[in-house]
Design a protein around this motif. Sequence first.
Motif, PDB file in Angstrom:
ATOM      1  N   LEU A  93      19.447 -80.714 -35.723  1.00 47.73           N
ATOM      2  CA  LEU A  93      18.315 -80.623 -36.849  1.00 47.73           C
ATOM      3  C   LEU A  93      18.318 -78.489 -37.357  1.00 47.73           C
ATOM      4  N   HIS A  94      18.379 -78.590 -38.073  1.00 52.99           N
ATOM      5  CA  HIS A  94      17.919 -76.673 -38.995  1.00 52.99           C
ATOM      6  C   HIS A  94      16.728 -76.824 -39.221  1.00 52.99           C
ATOM      7  N   VAL A  95      15.783 -75.435 -39.238  1.00 46.69           N
ATOM      8  CA  VAL A  95      14.493 -75.384 -39.464  1.00 46.69           C
ATOM      9  C   VAL A  95      14.527 -74.318 -39.896  1.00 46.69           C
ATOM     10  N   HIS A  96      13.524 -73.764 -40.541  1.00 51.48           N
ATOM     11  CA  HIS A  96      13.047 -72.398 -40.742  1.00 51.48           C
ATOM     12  C   HIS A  96      11.679 -72.085 -40.748  1.00 51.48           C
ATOM     13  N   GLN A 120      10.928 -73.516 -20.600  1.00 43.87           N
ATOM     14  CA  GLN A 120      12.524 -73.896 -20.173  1.00 43.87           C
ATOM     15  C   GLN A 120      12.488 -74.530 -19.953  1.00 43.87           C
ATOM     16  N   LYS A 121      12.196 -75.719 -18.984  1.00 41.80           N
ATOM     17  CA  LYS A 121      12.754 -76.912 -18.406  1.00 41.80           C
ATOM     18  C   LYS A 121      12.143 -78.043 -19.864  1.00 41.80           C
ATOM     19  N   SER A 122      11.585 -77.641 -20.899  1.00 42.92           N
ATOM     20  CA  SER A 122      11.594 -78.159 -22.094  1.00 42.92           C
ATOM     21  C   SER A 122      13.063 -79.169 -22.403  1.00 42.92           C
ATOM     22  N   GLU A 179      15.977 -86.196 -28.019  1.00 41.50           N
ATOM     23  CA  GLU A 179      16.341 -84.901 -27.464  1.00 41.50           C
ATOM     24  C   GLU A 179      16.211 -84.594 -28.165  1.00 41.50           C
ATOM     25  N   ALA A 180      16.856 -83.787 -29.560  1.00 38.80           N
ATOM     26  CA  ALA A 180      16.810 -82.959 -30.352  1.00 38.80           C
ATOM     27  C   ALA A 180      15.002 -82.403 -30.757  1.00 38.80           C
ATOM     28  N   ARG A 181      14.825 -83.221 -31.028  1.00 40.40           N
ATOM     29  CA  ARG A 181      13.070 -83.008 -31.167  1.00 40.40           C
ATOM     30  C   ARG A 181      12.908 -82.185 -30.332  1.00 40.40           C
ATOM     31  N   ARG A 182      13.103 -82.547 -28.586  1.00 38.31           N
ATOM     32  CA  ARG A 182      12.371 -81.700 -27.976  1.00 38.31           C
ATOM     33  C   ARG A 182      12.169 -80.571 -28.004  1.00 38.31           C
ATOM     34  N   HIS A 183      14.311 -80.864 -27.731  1.00 32.93           N
ATOM     35  CA  HIS A 183      15.134 -79.098 -28.084  1.00 32.93           C
ATOM     36  C   HIS A 183      13.874 -78.212 -29.286  1.00 32.93           C
ATOM     37  N   LEU A 184      13.855 -78.352 -30.349  1.00 39.87           N
ATOM     38  CA  LEU A 184      13.004 -77.935 -31.453  1.00 39.87           C
ATOM     39  C   LEU A 184      11.821 -77.809 -31.034  1.00 39.87           C
ATOM     40  N   GLU A 185      11.480 -78.246 -30.312  1.00 39.53           N
ATOM     41  CA  GLU A 185      10.103 -78.124 -30.368  1.00 39.53           C
ATOM     42  C   GLU A 185       9.840 -77.275 -28.933  1.00 39.53           C
TER      43      GLU A 185
END
Length: 203
Positions: A93-96, A120-122, A179-185
């Motif tokens: 995921l690449h966001v601005h 950080q535990k997310s 997981e990518a969505r959780r890392h982004l959030e």
Amino acid sequence: MTDNLQLTALVDACHWIGAKGWAPATGGNMSVREDANRCWLSESGKDKGTLTPADFLLVDIDTNIAPSGRKPSAETGLHTLIYRLFPEANAVLHVHTVNATVLSRIEKSALLNLHGYEMQKSLSGQTSHLDTVPVALFDNDQDIDALARRIADTDPVNLKYGFLLRGHGLTCWGRSVAEARRHLEGLEFLFDCEMRLRLLERE
């Protein structure tokens, strides 16, 4: 092999990102791995909040070519680089976001070190706020091949969850879309905290 559920999950994540205003003016790009050799990548110039599965192109990970002849994102080479560097990565995921864009300019070093935050535990594998989470920073470059080479030369430890491009935004990934969505959030929350902390420290 990516199934239709993963592409559906990516489309849902794009709608969520669009609703949050994290990919304004058709910016940003998202992808999901199909197999060892191919990924599905969002088509250039599309509003991320209204994407459908038809707006994703099959791209060859080694050559960055879309066999369909349609135009994938200008940053295709960064997505395919991640899939080559991290075989376990299955979604990018690449966001601005404002926080990622501004913080990437405030931090002058090659690393943004996050420390002391419970959230950080997310991030997968993080179990304590006492650990330090490094996020690599790179100067933005319109030459994506050159940028990809600089990223590839970086210690993978500093690329565990994602990286920042100065004045540009965040790219992050995960073993699944969820997981990518959780890392982004999680990273966006941490960036927001770091921005506010630095502003308060200046007062």
